[in-house]
Scaffold this motif. Structure first.
Motif, short mmCIF file in Angstrom:
data_model
loop_
_atom_site.label_atom_id
_atom_site.label_comp_id
_atom_site.label_asym_id
_atom_site.label_seq_id
_atom_site.Cartn_x
_atom_site.Cartn_y
_atom_site.Cartn_z
N ASP A 1 0.70 -1.32 0.02
CA ASP A 1 0.28 -0.20 -0.24
C ASP A 1 1.22 1.42 0.00
O ASP A 1 0.36 2.09 -0.80
CB ASP A 1 -1.14 -0.31 0.87
CG ASP A 1 -1.47 -1.69 1.40
OD1 ASP A 1 -2.51 -1.47 0.16
OD2 ASP A 1 -2.43 -1.69 2.31
N LYS B 1 2.22 1.91 -3.23
CA LYS B 1 1.46 2.21 -4.26
C LYS B 1 0.94 3.77 -4.23
O LYS B 1 0.79 4.46 -5.28
CB LYS B 1 0.07 1.27 -4.18
CG LYS B 1 -0.85 1.85 -5.45
CD LYS B 1 -2.21 1.26 -5.26
CE LYS B 1 -3.38 1.27 -6.31
NZ LYS B 1 -3.77 3.11 -6.45
N SER C 1 4.04 5.43 -5.51
CA SER C 1 4.40 5.65 -6.67
C SER C 1 3.61 6.60 -7.55
O SER C 1 4.19 6.81 -8.96
CB SER C 1 3.70 4.01 -7.33
OG SER C 1 4.84 2.94 -7.29
N ASP C 2 2.33 6.28 -7.08
CA ASP C 2 1.78 7.59 -7.47
C ASP C 2 1.14 8.99 -7.40
O ASP C 2 1.42 9.62 -8.10
CB ASP C 2 -0.57 7.48 -7.31
CG ASP C 2 -0.69 5.54 -7.38
OD1 ASP C 2 -0.77 5.07 -7.69
OD2 ASP C 2 -1.69 5.26 -6.78
N ASN D 1 7.00 -2.17 -8.78
CA ASN D 1 6.09 -1.57 -7.63
C ASN D 1 7.29 -2.85 -7.14
O ASN D 1 6.46 -4.44 -7.73
CB ASN D 1 5.72 -1.25 -6.82
CG ASN D 1 5.33 -0.13 -6.71
OD1 ASN D 1 6.18 0.82 -6.90
ND2 ASN D 1 3.88 0.02 -6.32
#
Length: 214
Positions: free
Chosen positions: A89, A92, A95-96, A109
């Motif tokens: 989580d 992510k 990354s976002d 990832n």
């Protein structure tokens, strides 16, 4: 005239005073050169073109602190990223956030718990980087004490994790990436250390951590 007086006064001093004076001057000169070199390296030296090492960079523990800062800066320099961490989580979210700021950045990832089975984790990393020209490695993963402890109070589980993650983990990640760098004859590896191993070599109440970071 004043300079001549100083020279004569110096010559009149005992040999041990002159020796200590030369020693002090040497130490002061050495410190001054080190300080000037630090200022040059930290603030004046031109930055490297990191893309010449390869178009991809791998960062371990990139979801917080130093690792997260490196991930954003590498993306700013135009590198694609392989982010390796234990929390999917958080990976992510980082990354976002990077993609939102640097839209062209490609990101992979890889979920690896460095306190667990390293062989399985390294296998995942090797699969993720296959075919990629990973030219930069930021070996940032590491753990410390949850609170200060005397050496004899460091329990076996904590000591095992410190050695397993800080030493074995960083070493095996390097082993996974070095063959590709050697094949391409270019690459850069940054192993994140700690002031605990440099500024205070025998960091009180953090002895095992300081040793692993040294």
């Amino acid at each position: 005239m004043e300079f001549w007086f100083i020279v004569q006064h110096f010559k009149a001093q005992p040999i041990w005073v002159r020796f200590l004076s030369f020693l002090g001057l040497f130490c002061l000169s050495k410190f001054t050169l080190m300080l000037l070199r630090w200022v040059y390296v930290s603030f004046l030296i031109p930055g490297k073109n990191l893309k010449k090492y390869g178009s991809w960079a791998l960062v371990t523990a990139p979801t917080d602190g130093i690792g997260k800062g490196f991930a954003f800066q590498l993306a700013r320099k135009g590198l694609n990223l392989v982010l390796v961490g234990r929390n999917p989580d958080k990976l992510k979210n980082v990354s976002d956030a990077i993609k939102a700021k640097f839209g062209k950045t490609q990101i992979k990832n890889v979920v690896v718990d460095f306190s667990g089975d390293l062989s399985e984790g390294i296998r995942r990393i090797e699969e993720a980087i296959e075919g990629l020209d990973v030219g930069v490695l930021i070996n940032n993963v590491g753990v410390s004490y949850p609170y200060v402890r005397f050496f004899q109070e460091v329990d076996e589980e904590l000591m095992k994790n410190l050695v397993h993650i800080n030493i074995e983990g960083t070493t095996k990640v390097m082993q996974a990436l070095l063959p590709g760098m050697l094949k391409r004859k270019k690459g850069a590896i940054v192993n994140i250390g700690s002031g605990a191993a440099v500024i205070i070599p025998s960091d009180p109440l953090y002895a095992v951590y300081a040793a692993t970071k040294a």
